[in-house]
Design a protein around this motif. Structure first.
Motif, PDB file in Angstrom:
ATOM      1  N   ALA A 107      25.648  35.042  42.553  1.00 52.30           N
ATOM      2  CA  ALA A 107      26.844  35.628  41.947  1.00 52.30           C
ATOM      3  C   ALA A 107      26.892  37.128  42.200  1.00 52.30           C
ATOM      4  N   TRP A 108      25.738  37.783  42.062  1.00 53.37           N
ATOM      5  CA  TRP A 108      25.666  39.230  42.314  1.00 53.37           C
ATOM      6  C   TRP A 108      26.035  39.551  43.755  1.00 53.37           C
ATOM      7  N   VAL A 111      29.862  38.922  44.510  1.00 53.41           N
ATOM      8  CA  VAL A 111      30.718  39.973  43.948  1.00 53.41           C
ATOM      9  C   VAL A 111      30.547  41.268  44.728  1.00 53.41           C
ATOM     10  N   GLN A 115      33.417  43.198  46.791  1.00 54.30           N
ATOM     11  CA  GLN A 115      33.702  44.607  46.530  1.00 54.30           C
ATOM     12  C   GLN A 115      33.766  45.404  47.834  1.00 54.30           C
ATOM     13  N   LYS A 146      37.652  45.164  40.904  1.00 57.59           N
ATOM     14  CA  LYS A 146      36.211  44.956  40.730  1.00 57.59           C
ATOM     15  C   LYS A 146      35.879  44.480  39.320  1.00 57.59           C
ATOM     16  N   LEU A 149      36.662  40.877  39.155  1.00 59.04           N
ATOM     17  CA  LEU A 149      35.640  40.099  39.869  1.00 59.04           C
ATOM     18  C   LEU A 149      34.406  39.880  39.007  1.00 59.04           C
ATOM     19  N   TRP A 150      33.944  40.920  38.329  1.00 59.77           N
ATOM     20  CA  TRP A 150      32.748  40.795  37.495  1.00 59.77           C
ATOM     21  C   TRP A 150      33.003  39.870  36.310  1.00 59.77           C
ATOM     22  N   ALA A 153      32.908  36.381  37.698  1.00 59.24           N
ATOM     23  CA  ALA A 153      31.529  36.021  38.036  1.00 59.24           C
ATOM     24  C   ALA A 153      30.728  35.696  36.778  1.00 59.24           C
TER      25      ALA A 153
END
Length: 253
Positions: A107-108, A111, A115, A146, A149-150, A153
């Motif tokens: 996931a990190w 994302v 970005q 962003k 997105l987080w 996620a």
């Protein structure tokens, strides 16, 4: 010779923590092979696309190269380790820990990769903008994208960890609605400023007429637009008033 074969076969069938020595050896070979293959793919993709970037200067290719460059060896080493452990029988806790770490790490990385694409898109869209306000708009668009997105996620990770996110999503919706109502005036000016940035009815230096005000545009901000009137004073007009009014751009006559 049959004795050696018997001994080697016996050693391979020895069990340790629920797996045979043979299974451990196969897992180790799979792990080493996966690390080499993934590392080679990374190097190949970067080298191949870098040559295309030098020839075409394509922003998408640049973004792909940057995404692959940020994939460090610890990530694909861990992916290889996880794949190798699928060949073994693990107890509940180690298997759960590996799956959780892999989920969080993927996931990190996803994302972070998205970005990079957002940064390249915003940069290509606003790279030629000399107006500071348009650059500020690009920062807002990138920042909001962003944050979304987080949030997505985090919801994805929680859902895959078995957390019921229905109430959480409902709470976020109610909280977002309350925040939007509380900041309604600010959001109106913000969206109006974005409409001005994209529609571009005028630019700094243009002489415009807005209702009873006329003058030269000095600056287009996030909340207001400043114009210098004929008498010399500075007139500050909220962006939402501009987008809801008829604007005459005298410079484009």
């Amino acid at each position: 010779m049959p004795l050696m074969e018997f001994l080697s076969a016996g050693i391979l069938q020895l069990e340790l923590w629920g797996n045979t020595v043979e299974q451990y050896l196969v897992a180790i070979l799979v792990f080493l092979g996966s690390v080499l293959v993934l590392g080679a793919i990374k190097v190949f993709v970067i080298a191949r696309i870098s040559r295309r970037v030098e020839a075409s200067q394509n922003q998408f290719d640049n973004a792909v190269v940057d995404v692959f460059k940020r994939l460090k060896p610890p990530f694909y080493v861990f992916v290889s380790l996880y794949g190798a452990t699928r060949l073994l029988t693990l107890s509940g806790l180690p298997d759960q820990v590996l799956e959780t770490v892999l989920l969080l790490w993927i996931a990190w990385e996803v994302v972070a990769g998205l970005q990079i694409f957002i940064d390249h898109i915003v940069q290509s869209r606003f790279s030629q903008a000399e107006d500071a306000s348009r650059k500020a708009a690009s920062g807002i668009i990138g920042g909001v994208s962003k944050i979304l997105l987080w949030i997505l996620a985090a919801l994805f990770v929680l859902s895959n960890l078995g957390v019921n996110i229905t109430s959480l999503v409902a709470g976020l919706g109610i909280g977002g609605l309350a925040l939007a109502l509380a900041a309604q005036k600010v959001l109106e000016d913000l969206f109006a400023s974005l409409a001005i940035y994209f529609d571009r009815p005028f630019a700094p230096g243009d002489f415009i007429v807005v209702d009873d005000h006329k003058g030269t545009v000095q600056r287009i901000g996030i909340k207001t637009t400043r114009i210098k009137a004929l008498e010399g004073e500075e007139v500050i007009i909220p962006n939402k008033d501009i987008t809801s009014s008829r604007v005459e751009n005298i410079k484009r006559m």
